[in-house]
Write a protein that holds these residues in place. Structure first.
Motif, PDB file in Angstrom:
ATOM      1  N   TRP A  78       0.813  -1.216   0.000  1.00 44.92           N
ATOM      2  CA  TRP A  78       0.000   0.000   0.000  1.00 44.92           C
ATOM      3  C   TRP A  78       0.844   1.262   0.000  1.00 44.92           C
ATOM      4  CZ3 TRP A  78      -5.262   0.608   2.457  1.00 44.92           C
ATOM      5  CH2 TRP A  78      -6.008  -0.563   2.336  1.00 44.92           C
ATOM      6  N   SER A  79       2.069   1.163   0.494  1.00 46.26           N
ATOM      7  CA  SER A  79       2.782   2.354   0.919  1.00 46.26           C
ATOM      8  C   SER A  79       3.950   2.728   0.035  1.00 46.26           C
ATOM      9  CB  SER A  79       3.266   2.167   2.351  1.00 46.26           C
ATOM     10  OG  SER A  79       2.177   1.802   3.156  1.00 46.26           O
ATOM     11  N   VAL A  80       4.169   4.033  -0.044  1.00 48.89           N
ATOM     12  CA  VAL A  80       5.276   4.612  -0.786  1.00 48.89           C
ATOM     13  C   VAL A  80       5.958   5.613   0.141  1.00 48.89           C
ATOM     14  CG1 VAL A  80       5.886   5.980  -2.817  1.00 48.89           C
ATOM     15  CG2 VAL A  80       3.951   4.406  -2.929  1.00 48.89           C
ATOM     16  N   ASN A  81       7.276   5.747   0.024  1.00 46.90           N
ATOM     17  CA  ASN A  81       8.024   6.749   0.757  1.00 46.90           C
ATOM     18  C   ASN A  81       8.121   6.453   2.251  1.00 46.90           C
ATOM     19  OD1 ASN A  81       9.562   9.140   0.752  1.00 46.90           O
ATOM     20  ND2 ASN A  81       7.825  10.342   1.455  1.00 46.90           N
ATOM     21  N   LEU A  82       8.206   5.181   2.606  1.00 43.66           N
ATOM     22  CA  LEU A  82       8.357   4.823   4.017  1.00 43.66           C
ATOM     23  C   LEU A  82       9.827   4.853   4.414  1.00 43.66           C
ATOM     24  CD1 LEU A  82       5.833   1.890   4.381  1.00 43.66           C
ATOM     25  CD2 LEU A  82       5.776   4.068   5.585  1.00 43.66           C
ATOM     26  N   PRO A  83      10.113   5.217   5.670  1.00 44.86           N
ATOM     27  CA  PRO A  83      11.496   5.245   6.129  1.00 44.86           C
ATOM     28  C   PRO A  83      11.993   3.840   6.449  1.00 44.86           C
ATOM     29  CG  PRO A  83      10.052   5.746   7.944  1.00 44.86           C
ATOM     30  CD  PRO A  83       9.174   5.613   6.714  1.00 44.86           C
ATOM     31  N   ASP A  84      13.308   3.705   6.592  1.00 40.80           N
ATOM     32  CA  ASP A  84      13.871   2.434   7.037  1.00 40.80           C
ATOM     33  C   ASP A  84      13.478   2.172   8.489  1.00 40.80           C
ATOM     34  OD1 ASP A  84      15.075   1.935   4.598  1.00 40.80           O
ATOM     35  OD2 ASP A  84      16.928   2.963   5.174  1.00 40.80           O
ATOM     36  N   ASP A  85      13.397   3.237   9.280  1.00 42.18           N
ATOM     37  CA  ASP A  85      13.001   3.113  10.687  1.00 42.18           C
ATOM     38  C   ASP A  85      11.480   3.089  10.775  1.00 42.18           C
ATOM     39  OD1 ASP A  85      12.639   3.147  13.388  1.00 42.18           O
ATOM     40  OD2 ASP A  85      13.581   5.096  13.733  1.00 42.18           O
ATOM     41  N   LYS A  86      10.909   1.887  10.728  1.00 40.83           N
ATOM     42  CA  LYS A  86       9.448   1.738  10.742  1.00 40.83           C
ATOM     43  C   LYS A  86       8.835   2.138  12.084  1.00 40.83           C
ATOM     44  CE  LYS A  86       9.156  -0.130   6.592  1.00 40.83           C
ATOM     45  NZ  LYS A  86      10.408   0.247   5.988  1.00 40.83           N
ATOM     46  N   ALA A  87       9.656   2.324  13.119  1.00 39.86           N
ATOM     47  CA  ALA A  87       9.133   2.708  14.437  1.00 39.86           C
ATOM     48  C   ALA A  87       8.512   4.102  14.411  1.00 39.86           C
ATOM     49  CB  ALA A  87      10.239   2.650  15.488  1.00 39.86           C
ATOM     50  N   LEU A  88       8.858   4.918  13.415  1.00 43.42           N
ATOM     51  CA  LEU A  88       8.308   6.272  13.320  1.00 43.42           C
ATOM     52  C   LEU A  88       7.043   6.335  12.466  1.00 43.42           C
ATOM     53  CD1 LEU A  88      11.499   8.503  12.991  1.00 43.42           C
ATOM     54  CD2 LEU A  88      10.086   8.085  15.014  1.00 43.42           C
ATOM     55  N   VAL A  89       6.584   5.189  11.962  1.00 37.07           N
ATOM     56  CA  VAL A  89       5.368   5.150  11.150  1.00 37.07           C
ATOM     57  C   VAL A  89       4.174   4.893  12.067  1.00 37.07           C
ATOM     58  CG1 VAL A  89       4.137   4.004   9.265  1.00 37.07           C
ATOM     59  CG2 VAL A  89       6.627   4.279   9.158  1.00 37.07           C
ATOM     60  N   ALA A  90       3.189   5.804  12.040  1.00 37.05           N
ATOM     61  CA  ALA A  90       1.970   5.618  12.828  1.00 37.05           C
ATOM     62  C   ALA A  90       1.060   4.659  12.087  1.00 37.05           C
ATOM     63  CB  ALA A  90       1.284   6.956  13.058  1.00 37.05           C
ATOM     64  N   LYS A  91       0.730   3.517  12.716  1.00 40.00           N
ATOM     65  CA  LYS A  91      -0.136   2.515  12.107  1.00 40.00           C
ATOM     66  C   LYS A  91      -1.345   2.315  13.017  1.00 40.00           C
ATOM     67  CE  LYS A  91       3.371  -0.246  12.027  1.00 40.00           C
ATOM     68  NZ  LYS A  91       4.186  -1.465  11.942  1.00 40.00           N
ATOM     69  N   GLY A  92      -2.536   2.534  12.482  1.00 42.24           N
ATOM     70  CA  GLY A  92      -3.751   2.313  13.253  1.00 42.24           C
ATOM     71  C   GLY A  92      -4.459   3.601  13.627  1.00 42.24           C
ATOM     72  N   ARG A  93      -5.173   3.562  14.759  1.00 41.32           N
ATOM     73  CA  ARG A  93      -6.029   4.661  15.186  1.00 41.32           C
ATOM     74  C   ARG A  93      -5.302   5.600  16.142  1.00 41.32           C
ATOM     75  NH1 ARG A  93      -9.434   2.674  18.576  1.00 41.32           N
ATOM     76  NH2 ARG A  93     -10.977   4.306  18.391  1.00 41.32           N
ATOM     77  N   ILE A  94      -5.457   6.888  15.882  1.00 40.84           N
ATOM     78  CA  ILE A  94      -4.980   7.934  16.792  1.00 40.84           C
ATOM     79  C   ILE A  94      -6.243   8.636  17.271  1.00 40.84           C
ATOM     80  CG2 ILE A  94      -3.532   9.983  17.027  1.00 40.84           C
ATOM     81  CD1 ILE A  94      -2.218   8.998  14.288  1.00 40.84           C
ATOM     82  N   THR A  95      -6.563   8.501  18.531  1.00 41.46           N
ATOM     83  CA  THR A  95      -7.847   9.002  19.028  1.00 41.46           C
ATOM     84  C   THR A  95      -7.693  10.227  19.915  1.00 41.46           C
ATOM     85  OG1 THR A  95      -7.798   7.493  20.918  1.00 41.46           O
ATOM     86  CG2 THR A  95      -8.916   6.727  18.939  1.00 41.46           C
ATOM     87  N   ALA A  96      -8.701  11.079  19.874  1.00 43.41           N
ATOM     88  CA  ALA A  96      -8.768  12.241  20.747  1.00 43.41           C
ATOM     89  C   ALA A  96      -9.670  11.915  21.927  1.00 43.41           C
ATOM     90  CB  ALA A  96      -9.332  13.442  19.977  1.00 43.41           C
ATOM     91  N   THR A  97      -9.529  12.655  23.004  1.00 46.12           N
ATOM     92  CA  THR A  97     -10.417  12.492  24.156  1.00 46.12           C
ATOM     93  C   THR A  97     -11.834  12.894  23.748  1.00 46.12           C
ATOM     94  OG1 THR A  97      -8.593  13.002  25.645  1.00 46.12           O
ATOM     95  CG2 THR A  97     -10.826  13.224  26.535  1.00 46.12           C
ATOM     96  N   PRO A  98     -12.848  12.075  24.029  1.00 44.31           N
ATOM     97  CA  PRO A  98     -14.222  12.422  23.665  1.00 44.31           C
ATOM     98  C   PRO A  98     -14.672  13.699  24.373  1.00 44.31           C
ATOM     99  CG  PRO A  98     -14.065  10.126  24.358  1.00 44.31           C
ATOM    100  CD  PRO A  98     -12.763  10.756  24.669  1.00 44.31           C
ATOM    101  N   ILE A  99     -15.555  14.447  23.709  1.00 45.74           N
ATOM    102  CA  ILE A  99     -16.074  15.714  24.246  1.00 45.74           C
ATOM    103  C   ILE A  99     -17.579  15.586  24.461  1.00 45.74           C
ATOM    104  CG2 ILE A  99     -16.443  18.165  23.763  1.00 45.74           C
ATOM    105  CD1 ILE A  99     -13.970  18.043  21.943  1.00 45.74           C
TER     106      ILE A  99
END
Length: 194
Positions: A168-189
């Motif tokens: 799926w991906s293009v332009n990924l770094p060698d250090d995959k630890a810096l790639v955000a994978k999945g959900r990033i959620t905010a506190t519900p309001i």
């Protein structure tokens, strides 16, 4: 039409993604109660040290028919982060982007008129971009309230980044630890429609 992102086929109500008919990974989530009356559905899959999402609504109470003005801000952590180079509505890609939804206190969709999300064709190629440490991207949306009955609700927001990177991906770094994978959620309001 078919949904190309197989994760969407596994997702069940009630937590919603922007403009889509509810996305919740309910089989994989546990429910915890936050300090407010809004339930927190599980925990973000992405570490807040890597990236955070903030959600701001202009008011806490809205007259029925007046849109809810929401601003979402994704902020990179101290090392920076790689995210898909798209900071718009999830419904435009059905694989990544910002999402927000108003739910009842029981976790059901407040607006029964939201469209679903389906993508035709093959899996999209996703180009990643690196956000520098503390760099932000912002997205704004007005959520309609005309079809929402008066009452108490919760505003949920997230940024979704594909969990699967192979093919799926293009332009990924060698250090995959810096790639955000999945959900990033905010506190519900907590909000009210009058």
């Amino acid at each position: 039409m078919r949904t190309t992102h197989h994760r969407l086929q596994k997702i069940a109500p009630p937590l919603a993604a922007a403009w889509i008919a509810i996305t919740v990974l309910s089989p994989r989530l546990t429910i915890a109660q936050s300090g407010s009356k809004c339930t927190v559905f599980g925990t973000p899959q992405v570490s807040p040290a890597l990236v955070k999402l903030e959600s701001v609504a202009t008011l806490s109470a809205y007259k029925k028919g007046i849109p809810i003005h929401v601003t979402l801000t994704v902020r990179a952590g101290q090392e920076g982060v790689y995210l898909p180079d798209f900071f718009g509505a999830f419904q435009q890609t059905c694989s990544h982007g910002f999402a927000t939804e108003v739910l009842t206190l029981q976790g059901r969709a407040a607006n029964p008129n939201l469209p679903g999300c389906a993508y035709t064709g093959g899996a999209p190629k996703i180009r990643y971009v690196k956000l520098k440490p503390e760099e932000i991207r912002t997205w704004k949306i007005d959520l309609p309230t005309k079809a929402i009955a008066p009452g108490q609700y919760c505003l949920y927001a997230e940024y979704l980044s594909p969990e699967e990177l192979i093919g799926w991906s293009v332009n990924l770094p060698d250090d995959k630890a810096l790639v955000a994978k999945g959900r990033i959620t905010a506190t519900p309001i907590a909000i009210e429609i009058r």
